[in-house]
Each structure stands twice: as structure tokens, then as C-alpha cells.
Design a protein around this motif. Sequence first.
Motif, PDB file in Angstrom:
ATOM      1  N   PHE A 226       0.811  -1.226   0.000  1.00  0.00           N
ATOM      2  CA  PHE A 226       0.000   0.000   0.000  1.00  0.00           C
ATOM      3  C   PHE A 226       0.842   1.273   0.000  1.00  0.00           C
ATOM      4  O   PHE A 226       0.293   2.361   0.137  1.00  0.00           O
ATOM      5  CB  PHE A 226      -0.978  -0.037   1.189  1.00  0.00           C
ATOM      6  N   ASP A 227       2.148   1.125  -0.124  1.00  0.00           N
ATOM      7  CA  ASP A 227       3.056   2.272  -0.202  1.00  0.00           C
ATOM      8  C   ASP A 227       2.811   3.260   0.940  1.00  0.00           C
ATOM      9  O   ASP A 227       2.547   4.440   0.716  1.00  0.00           O
ATOM     10  CB  ASP A 227       2.882   2.964  -1.574  1.00  0.00           C
ATOM     11  N   VAL A 228       2.871   2.737   2.171  1.00  0.00           N
ATOM     12  CA  VAL A 228       2.679   3.593   3.349  1.00  0.00           C
ATOM     13  C   VAL A 228       3.936   3.545   4.219  1.00  0.00           C
ATOM     14  O   VAL A 228       4.664   2.552   4.235  1.00  0.00           O
ATOM     15  CB  VAL A 228       1.460   3.161   4.202  1.00  0.00           C
ATOM     16  N   ASN A 229       4.126   4.625   4.958  1.00  0.00           N
ATOM     17  CA  ASN A 229       5.250   4.721   5.875  1.00  0.00           C
ATOM     18  C   ASN A 229       5.006   3.758   7.062  1.00  0.00           C
ATOM     19  O   ASN A 229       3.898   3.723   7.595  1.00  0.00           O
ATOM     20  CB  ASN A 229       5.262   6.179   6.366  1.00  0.00           C
ATOM     21  N   PRO A 230       6.016   2.992   7.488  1.00  0.00           N
ATOM     22  CA  PRO A 230       5.808   2.069   8.617  1.00  0.00           C
ATOM     23  C   PRO A 230       5.246   2.757   9.865  1.00  0.00           C
ATOM     24  O   PRO A 230       4.490   2.144  10.623  1.00  0.00           O
ATOM     25  CB  PRO A 230       7.202   1.511   8.901  1.00  0.00           C
ATOM     26  N   ASP A 231       5.582   4.033  10.058  1.00  0.00           N
ATOM     27  CA  ASP A 231       5.046   4.752  11.233  1.00  0.00           C
ATOM     28  C   ASP A 231       3.532   4.946  11.131  1.00  0.00           C
ATOM     29  O   ASP A 231       2.876   5.235  12.133  1.00  0.00           O
ATOM     30  CB  ASP A 231       5.710   6.128  11.374  1.00  0.00           C
ATOM     31  N   ASP A 232       3.000   4.842   9.934  1.00  0.00           N
ATOM     32  CA  ASP A 232       1.547   4.999   9.758  1.00  0.00           C
ATOM     33  C   ASP A 232       0.823   3.659   9.768  1.00  0.00           C
ATOM     34  O   ASP A 232      -0.355   3.584   9.422  1.00  0.00           O
ATOM     35  CB  ASP A 232       1.255   5.752   8.452  1.00  0.00           C
ATOM     36  N   ILE A 233       1.533   2.603  10.133  1.00  0.00           N
ATOM     37  CA  ILE A 233       0.880   1.291  10.263  1.00  0.00           C
ATOM     38  C   ILE A 233       0.827   0.944  11.743  1.00  0.00           C
ATOM     39  O   ILE A 233       1.850   0.830  12.419  1.00  0.00           O
ATOM     40  CB  ILE A 233       1.660   0.196   9.489  1.00  0.00           C
ATOM     41  N   ALA A 308      10.413  -6.426  13.674  1.00  0.00           N
ATOM     42  CA  ALA A 308       9.963  -6.175  12.294  1.00  0.00           C
ATOM     43  C   ALA A 308       9.887  -4.675  12.019  1.00  0.00           C
ATOM     44  O   ALA A 308      10.298  -4.216  10.945  1.00  0.00           O
ATOM     45  CB  ALA A 308       8.617  -6.830  12.044  1.00  0.00           C
ATOM     46  N   TYR A 309       9.377  -3.898  12.972  1.00  0.00           N
ATOM     47  CA  TYR A 309       9.361  -2.434  12.783  1.00  0.00           C
ATOM     48  C   TYR A 309      10.793  -1.929  12.624  1.00  0.00           C
ATOM     49  O   TYR A 309      11.080  -1.098  11.770  1.00  0.00           O
ATOM     50  CB  TYR A 309       8.686  -1.734  13.973  1.00  0.00           C
ATOM     51  N   GLU A 310      11.680  -2.449  13.462  1.00  0.00           N
ATOM     52  CA  GLU A 310      13.090  -2.027  13.377  1.00  0.00           C
ATOM     53  C   GLU A 310      13.658  -2.377  11.989  1.00  0.00           C
ATOM     54  O   GLU A 310      14.330  -1.550  11.364  1.00  0.00           O
ATOM     55  CB  GLU A 310      13.884  -2.731  14.485  1.00  0.00           C
ATOM     56  N   ALA A 311      13.356  -3.603  11.529  1.00  0.00           N
ATOM     57  CA  ALA A 311      13.923  -4.062  10.250  1.00  0.00           C
ATOM     58  C   ALA A 311      13.436  -3.203   9.088  1.00  0.00           C
ATOM     59  O   ALA A 311      14.233  -2.793   8.236  1.00  0.00           O
ATOM     60  CB  ALA A 311      13.562  -5.527  10.014  1.00  0.00           C
ATOM     61  N   ILE A 312      12.150  -2.899   9.049  1.00  0.00           N
ATOM     62  CA  ILE A 312      11.648  -2.133   7.895  1.00  0.00           C
ATOM     63  C   ILE A 312      12.126  -0.692   7.966  1.00  0.00           C
ATOM     64  O   ILE A 312      12.393  -0.063   6.944  1.00  0.00           O
ATOM     65  CB  ILE A 312      10.107  -2.252   7.733  1.00  0.00           C
ATOM     66  N   LYS A 313      12.277  -0.163   9.183  1.00  0.00           N
ATOM     67  CA  LYS A 313      12.769   1.234   9.279  1.00  0.00           C
ATOM     68  C   LYS A 313      14.251   1.305   8.907  1.00  0.00           C
ATOM     69  O   LYS A 313      14.689   2.272   8.316  1.00  0.00           O
ATOM     70  CB  LYS A 313      12.541   1.776  10.689  1.00  0.00           C
ATOM     71  N   MET A 318      17.773  -5.681   5.907  1.00  0.00           N
ATOM     72  CA  MET A 318      17.353  -6.069   7.258  1.00  0.00           C
ATOM     73  C   MET A 318      16.043  -6.882   7.281  1.00  0.00           C
ATOM     74  O   MET A 318      15.950  -7.861   8.022  1.00  0.00           O
ATOM     75  CB  MET A 318      17.273  -4.832   8.146  1.00  0.00           C
ATOM     76  N   PRO A 319      15.042  -6.534   6.461  1.00  0.00           N
ATOM     77  CA  PRO A 319      13.853  -7.404   6.435  1.00  0.00           C
ATOM     78  C   PRO A 319      14.168  -8.827   5.966  1.00  0.00           C
ATOM     79  O   PRO A 319      13.553  -9.788   6.428  1.00  0.00           O
ATOM     80  CB  PRO A 319      12.908  -6.687   5.461  1.00  0.00           C
ATOM     81  N   THR A 320      15.135  -8.966   5.058  1.00  0.00           N
ATOM     82  CA  THR A 320      15.554 -10.303   4.615  1.00  0.00           C
ATOM     83  C   THR A 320      16.177 -11.062   5.781  1.00  0.00           C
ATOM     84  O   THR A 320      15.915 -12.255   5.979  1.00  0.00           O
ATOM     85  CB  THR A 320      16.578 -10.195   3.455  1.00  0.00           C
TER      86      THR A 320
END
Length: 381
Positions: A226-233, A308-313, A318-320
Motif C-alpha cells: 500500500f506504499d505507506v510509511n511504517p510509522d503509519d501502520i 519487524a518495525y526495526e527491520a523495515i525502518k 534487514m527485512p531479509t
Amino acid sequence: MRNVAIIGSTGSIGTQTLEIARDNRDINICALSAGSNIDLLEKQTREFKPELICIGTYELAEELKLRLKDVDVRITYGMDGLIEVACIESSDILVTAIVGMIGIKPTVAAINAGKDIALANKETLVTAGHIIMSLAKEKHVSILPVDSEHSAIFQALQGNTHGDIAKIHLTASGGPFRGRTREELKHVTVGDALKHPNWSMGKKITIDSASMVNKGLEVIEARWLFDVNPDDINVVVQPQSIIHSMVEYRDGAVIAQLGTADMRLPIQYALFYPERRYLRGDRLDFSKLSEIKLEKPDMDTFLGLKYAYEAIKTGGLMPTVLNAANEKAVALFLQEKIQFLDIYTLIRESMDNCVNMENPQLGDIFDMEQWVYNFIESRCR
Ligand code: NDP
Ligand code: MG
């Protein structure tokens, strides 16, 4: 006619996709694949008459050829076979019902071949989301979410404008261990972790739900879809799994999708989008819903979500690292070689010891996957 290929047809999502095909005469099954369950793949081939099927190894393919010598079907095996299934000329859409990063290559190949993707295989988006989403745009193919939360968000987005999204509220059941302390999680067994309160799913995702790594993977999946910033999830625990997720718009309106816990709905929606079709099954009975509870997730106990939040930020590889470490750790937990909380420890150690890079390409992702597997093996010797 909807021409459908499935990778992972013998699993939980795969078999439910075939139930939809059984109920909708205008679905034609072009190709199927499984890892090792030849009994079920043979049965599915006899019933759905695909042109092509694929199984994990050469030996299993030879055995299937013997069993299916009275049936007109081509039989392949391994990664080359999976890619053939994913790209089969006669299909319009590929259902990625396979589990794990093994789904990346066939998904990329299918997009390159112009196939729409009904995406269940979240590990692919978690690790290669930046590559998959831009390739899909370039090739004008649709990535249709099958994961129930992402389907709910997709449904709540219909008729609205991307720029008006304020937040995505991703719901989580909390899994079988909701409310437990770290101390109480120390000695839980594989059997305990496999008892999901609401959903019946494959083993890997069921363990991921117990650790809440699943919700972490879903945050990353939502970021790309959805092309959203992780902080907005925002993750909200909704233990009854009735609200499947919500979108909050900038005017404060919150649009949710509710329903029973039945994966056939998101699968069918992805296959026929934008059409809605009749679906057999229970309906929500509001008179029996005494309350819908909403809670904050306990991220200090269920570290999978926090990591997971840390990895995506952090981004890059890092997500891999998070995903590969989790795949390996869950496999070890299912074999009873490590304890439940070791899943978090192995993810943490992998994230702390890897060498990250920006904008990784597919080769970098596979190299990092291998590095993580080797790292964890050296740790668990
Ligand atoms: P299952 O474990 O039930 O099924 C996995 C499928 O992939 C099976 O067909 C299996 O074949 C095949 N497979 C596994 N390993 C290999 C391999 N090495 N080579 C080829 N094929 C392989 O998984 P689920 O259906 O539960 O999950 C599939 C994906 O969907 C996952 O990414 C999961 O996170 C996601 N998902 C699942 C949901 C659910 O309700 N189950 C909900 C939301 C998302 P075989 O049977 O022969 O082993
Ligand atoms: Mg989900």
C-alpha cells in the motif's frame, strides 16, 4: 474464464483456492505445484486436469509420471519447474500459496511474463518488496493481496484516494499466547504453539502467529503493498478475528472489513476482483457478538513485532535477515531443536551480526539468506 496457476496447491491456501475453483465453473486450473505431497497432487491433477504440474524433486516427479500415466499432463520438478508453473502461457493469474522465500523467483518470473499475482506468500514481499512492486508497475500487472488483513485493507481502500490515507490499522488475533509473560513462554511446546484460537493454517504461519512475527511480516507486507510509511501502520489486537483490518482517512473516518475467519473470502476476492461473488459459508451473526475487544500489542513480550518495525525502518537487507532468521528458527523449533523464545534470540543475533546494504538486488537477497542460514547453523551446533 479465469485461468489460474497455483504454486503450493497442496497447502492450506492452495487447497482453499481449489475449493473456490470447485465452486466456480469459470475457473480453469492451468498448473499446480507441491513440495512433496504426491498423493494429494495426484488427486488434484485427476480432479482439475491442469496441463502442467511440478513437484519438489526428480525422484518424486518420476513416481508421479508412473502414477499419472493415464492422464494427459506434463510433469516437472524443482525450481525450474516452479518457474514454468508460474509462467505457463495459458494462465492469467498466479496464486502464490507456497511458503517461504522459495516463492521469490517464481513470483518475479510470473510478473515478467505479465501474470497478475494473487499473493499469499508474504515472505516474498517482506524480502523483495521494493523489487516486486516496481517490477509489477513496470509490467502493468496487479498484485492482489490474499492475506486476510491486507485483503481487508485493499477492500477498505476501494473508491478512495491514496493521498487521503492517514493510518492503516492492522488487526492481530494475538495468537494462542496472548496475555502471557516472557516467563510463561519459556517452556511452551510445539503443540501449544500450533493451537491457533481462530484460524486453521499451515504450520509455519501458525508458529509465526504465536510469536507475532507473522504480524511483523504483515507490517512490512503492508508497507510495500500500500506504499505507506511504517510509522503509519498501527497494529491492534482484536482477539476474535472479526475485524480483519481498517483504514483511517485524514478526515477521521475509519473503514473496516469484518467477516468470519474464512480465508476463502480473500482468495475469491483476489481471483475475481473487482467482482464480488456468492461464497458458501457462515455469515457474521451480530446478535451473537457480545463484544469486539481491541487491545494494544505487547511488543516487549512478543519481540517479533518490535524487530519487524526495526527491520523495515532500517531497510536494505534487514527485512531479509529478519525473515530468513525466522524461517530457519521456526524450522528448528518445529523439529524441537530450540525453545520458543530462541526464535527471537536467533532473529536478534542475526540482525546484530549481519552486514547491511542499501537497495539490495535479488542476488544480494539470496546471498544474505544463505549467510543467515550459515550463521544460525554455527550458533546452534
Ligand atoms: P502450507 O504449509 O499449508 O502449504 C505450503 C505449500 O507450499 C504446500 O503446497 C507445500 O507442498 C508447498 N511447499 C512447501 N515447501 C516447498 C518447497 N520447498 N518446494 C515446493 N513447494 C513447497 O502453507 P500455508 O498455505 O499456510 O501458507 C502459504 C503462504 O500463505 C505462506 O507464505 C503464508 O504466510 C501465507 N498465508 C497463509 C494463510 C493461511 O491461512 N494458511 C493466511 C495468510 C497468509 P507440500 O504440501 O508438498 O509440502
Ligand atoms: Mg494474515
